[in-house]
Design a protein around this motif. Structure first.
Motif, PDB file in Angstrom:
ATOM      1  N   HIS A  56     -13.082 -23.855 -15.958  1.00 54.92           N
ATOM      2  CA  HIS A  56     -12.071 -23.384 -15.112  1.00 54.92           C
ATOM      3  C   HIS A  56     -10.797 -24.186 -15.200  1.00 54.92           C
ATOM      4  O   HIS A  56     -10.988 -25.591 -15.320  1.00 54.92           O
ATOM      5  CB  HIS A  56     -12.313 -22.892 -13.795  1.00 54.92           C
ATOM      6  N   CYS A  58      -6.540 -23.020 -14.643  1.00 55.76           N
ATOM      7  CA  CYS A  58      -5.536 -22.467 -13.790  1.00 55.76           C
ATOM      8  C   CYS A  58      -5.992 -21.360 -12.690  1.00 55.76           C
ATOM      9  O   CYS A  58      -5.387 -21.178 -11.675  1.00 55.76           O
ATOM     10  CB  CYS A  58      -4.562 -21.416 -14.866  1.00 55.76           C
ATOM     11  N   ARG A  59      -7.072 -20.731 -12.653  1.00 55.49           N
ATOM     12  CA  ARG A  59      -7.655 -19.699 -11.871  1.00 55.49           C
ATOM     13  C   ARG A  59      -6.601 -18.569 -11.570  1.00 55.49           C
ATOM     14  O   ARG A  59      -6.576 -18.121 -10.504  1.00 55.49           O
ATOM     15  CB  ARG A  59      -8.199 -20.242 -10.470  1.00 55.49           C
ATOM     16  N   ILE A  62      -4.202 -17.438 -16.970  1.00 51.20           N
ATOM     17  CA  ILE A  62      -3.234 -17.673 -17.962  1.00 51.20           C
ATOM     18  C   ILE A  62      -3.457 -18.898 -18.985  1.00 51.20           C
ATOM     19  O   ILE A  62      -2.955 -19.039 -19.908  1.00 51.20           O
ATOM     20  CB  ILE A  62      -1.796 -18.078 -17.174  1.00 51.20           C
ATOM     21  N   CYS A  63      -4.775 -19.490 -18.574  1.00 47.09           N
ATOM     22  CA  CYS A  63      -4.976 -20.884 -19.242  1.00 47.09           C
ATOM     23  C   CYS A  63      -6.096 -20.545 -20.233  1.00 47.09           C
ATOM     24  O   CYS A  63      -6.167 -21.253 -21.486  1.00 47.09           O
ATOM     25  CB  CYS A  63      -5.236 -22.038 -18.695  1.00 47.09           C
ATOM     26  N   GLY A  64      -6.961 -19.616 -20.017  1.00 41.05           N
ATOM     27  CA  GLY A  64      -8.016 -19.250 -21.082  1.00 41.05           C
ATOM     28  C   GLY A  64      -9.082 -20.377 -21.090  1.00 41.05           C
ATOM     29  O   GLY A  64      -9.968 -20.261 -21.896  1.00 41.05           O
ATOM     30  N   THR A  65      -9.145 -20.977 -19.957  1.00 36.66           N
ATOM     31  CA  THR A  65     -10.136 -22.070 -19.697  1.00 36.66           C
ATOM     32  C   THR A  65     -11.605 -21.237 -19.134  1.00 36.66           C
ATOM     33  O   THR A  65     -12.747 -21.640 -19.971  1.00 36.66           O
ATOM     34  CB  THR A  65      -9.987 -23.246 -18.912  1.00 36.66           C
ATOM     35  N   CYS A  66     -11.421 -20.527 -18.612  1.00 37.63           N
ATOM     36  CA  CYS A  66     -12.777 -19.918 -18.084  1.00 37.63           C
ATOM     37  C   CYS A  66     -13.203 -18.768 -18.746  1.00 37.63           C
ATOM     38  O   CYS A  66     -12.631 -18.261 -19.782  1.00 37.63           O
ATOM     39  CB  CYS A  66     -12.283 -19.192 -16.524  1.00 37.63           C
ATOM     40  N   CYS A  84     -11.713 -15.584 -13.719  1.00 32.54           N
ATOM     41  CA  CYS A  84     -11.172 -16.265 -12.658  1.00 32.54           C
ATOM     42  C   CYS A  84     -10.257 -15.091 -12.050  1.00 32.54           C
ATOM     43  O   CYS A  84     -10.094 -15.252 -10.541  1.00 32.54           O
ATOM     44  CB  CYS A  84     -10.102 -17.318 -13.062  1.00 32.54           C
TER      45      CYS A  84
HETATM   46  S1  FES Z   1      -9.352 -20.266 -15.339  1.00 32.39           S
HETATM   47 FE1  FES Z   1      -7.485 -20.153 -16.398  1.00 32.39          FE
HETATM   48  S2  FES Z   1      -7.694 -18.118 -16.972  1.00 32.39           S
HETATM   49 FE2  FES Z   1      -9.162 -18.300 -15.983  1.00 32.39          FE
END
Ligand code: FES
Ligand code: HEM
Ligand code: SF4
Lengths: 249, 235
Positions: A56, A58-59, A62-66, A84
């Protein structure tokens, strides 16, 4: 609300993983899904157990990590919503929730719900860029672009590289991600310099990474938190043969 | 410059091969269907049509078409198997829980409907073309000649078809196989246009409606012949 979670636990890349069951109590409906996992992890830490590892950043979607597969759907049951941004009000008291990592040979599990998405970076390196002049910034409106083309490029550029399309695809194909990048740059005048080779190079890298082939199920576009259209896949199919017979790769 | 072999082996190129050969096979099916429906016009029509096919261009045309069909089948099936194996390898560990959203029974069973189709085609050839199974009904046997209006003696295809489909087991096998064809094409026709890069927003919704409709017409049209014979409407 009280929930029963079945979470994939795997201690390392080569370790044998398995689903483990956890009960979480007093979950607020206002929590995000990741906050719910935070609460579980607090609980595990106080008990001296190892917390669940998940990605995770940005939560805020917008970042695409989660990213995790929640009850058989990447990012969970809501459309156009990242994990998120999924809130617990979507669930109800007593629900059982399966939580698994993205499943693909090209996305090896590092630990629990975290996968290595380096294969996406290598695809980008093969053609997800444009050539520009360095030096002074160009006049803002020097290059005419129609509103339609700008919108189309924007639609494709919305891809946050999360990998949900791969996770949703029964073939673990990365066509939607790759097509979004090819479609984004190919729709703009600035992207024409590499146009004739971009699809070719990115697609061959995608194959080399071990992603599957598309069979047009359209599970990807349904799972994509950014609503990228599978129309871009058709466009890339066309660009690919155009490169094959007319490219200067 | 990339070698052509590398491009040929790529997933997208294999998909193109599958789409092109698949659509050509669909075209063949439509031609085949229109020929079959001549059964409803009667003995003379279907028998002279069959004779015409065998003798067109001094009997050369049928062999050119057969060769074309065989190569399309080989390309289609090898691409299908190659890609299906890669797709399976791409997900070594499956999910404990999967909740599909847009895929269909037809789209998820393409390899199986295809493989059943392949076995059907072999059975069908053994039956009507080679006379290797149900040989008692084979049109090529002595005593089954039919005299066309112009006096030519030809194999009685009409009698072969009617005698075969009066056997309930054979008729049911054929109808079930046509359900299989319908299932394969339900996904295949629209899918092929996506593979070949049709993006036009006026065309795409149209294709996604015509594909399944055409697959139903093909399955229903082919099934009409055995069903009509089994019901005694055609005899
Ligand atoms: S943590 Fe960035 S899109 Fe879900
Ligand atoms: C009359 C015979 C057949 C016809 C008309 C036909 C037609 C088609 C068409 C049009 C497609 C779509 C291609 C695409 O999506 O790009 C397709 C896909 C496919 N066919 Fe066939 N096919 C036939 C026989 C077979 C056979 C014998 C097999 C056996 C293995 C087979 C296996 C497949 C598979 C696995 C796919 C891929 C599914 C997908 O990509 O969605 N087909 N077929
Ligand atoms: S196309 Fe959609 S699902 Fe795939 S990586 Fe991009 S944002 Fe995620």
């Amino acid at each position: 609300m009280n929930l029963r979670l079945h979470i994939w636990r795997q201690s390392g890349p080569d370790a044998q993983g398995m689903l483990k069951t956890y009960d979480v109590q007093n979950v607020s409906e206002h929590m995000s899904f990741l906050e719910m996992l935070d609460v579980l992890n607090e609980d595990l830490l106080t008990k001296g157990e190892i917390p669940v590892a998940f990605d995770h950043d940005c939560r805020e979607g917008i970042c695409g990590t989660c990213g995790m597969v929640i009850n058989g759907r990447p990012h969970g049951p809501l459309v156009r919503t990242t994990a998120c941004q999924l809130h617990m009000r979507t669930f109800k008291d007593g629900d059982e929730i399966y939580i698994e990592p993205w499943r693909a040979r090209a996305f090896p599990v590092m630990r629990d719900l975290i996968v290595d998405r380096g294969s996406f970076d290598r695809i980008i390196q093969k053609g997800g860029f444009v050539s520009v002049n360095t030096g002074n910034a160009q006049d803002g409106n020097a290059i005419p672009i129609s509103k339609k083309d700008a919108d189309r490029a924007m639609d494709a550029a919305a891809c946050i590289g999360c990998g949900a399309c791969v996770a949703a695809c029964p073939n673990s194909s990365a066509m939607l991600f790759t097509a979004a990048k090819v479609g984004h740059l190919g729709s703009l005048p600035q992207g024409q310099t590499e146009r004739s080779t971009r699809a070719m190079n990115m697609v061959l890298q995608m194959d080399a990474e071990g992603f599957g082939a598309c069979t047009n199920h359209y599970e990807c576009e349904a799972a994509c938190p950014k609503g990228i259209s599978a129309e871009f896949i058709a466009q890339m199919n066309k660009d690919f043969v155009a490169s094959a017979f007319g490219g200067r790769d | 410059m990339k070698a052509f072999g590398e491009i040929w082996r790529s997933n997208i190129f294999q998909k193109w091969l599958m789409a092109l050969t698949g659509l050509l096979l669909v075209g063949f099916l439509l031609g085949h269907l229109s020929g079959n429906l001549l059964v409803f016009l009667g003995k003379e029509d279907i028998n002279s049509y069959a004779h015409g096919l065998r003798t067109m261009g001094h009997g050369m045309v049928i062999w050119i078409v057969r060769l074309g069909l065989l190569s399309m089948f080989v390309l289609h099936v090898t691409a299908a198997i190659t890609l299906s194996r890669r797709n399976r390898a791409a997900r070594p560990q499956s999910y404990a829980k999967v909740t599909p959203r847009k895929s269909t029974v037809a789209s998820r069973t393409m390899l199986y409907s295809g493989l059943l189709l392949l076995s059907y085609v072999l059975y069908h050839l053994a039956h009507f073309t080679w006379g290797a199974v149900h040989a008692g009904n084979y049109a090529g046997q002595i005593g089954w000649e039919y005299t066309l209006a112009d006096g030519t003696l030809v194999p009685d295809v009409y009698r072969m078809v009617v005698a075969s489909f009066q056997v309930p087991l054979i008729a049911v096998l054929y109808v079930l196989s046509m359900v299989m064809v319908g299932l394969h094409l339900n996904h295949a026709i629209a899918s092929a246009f996506q593979t070949m890069g049709v993006t036009n927003q006026r065309l795409v919704p149209l294709i996604r409606r015509i594909g399944p409709a055409l697959s139903f017409i093909v399955a229903a049209g082919f099934s009409a012949v055995p069903l009509a014979i089994l019901a005694g409407v055609v005899k």
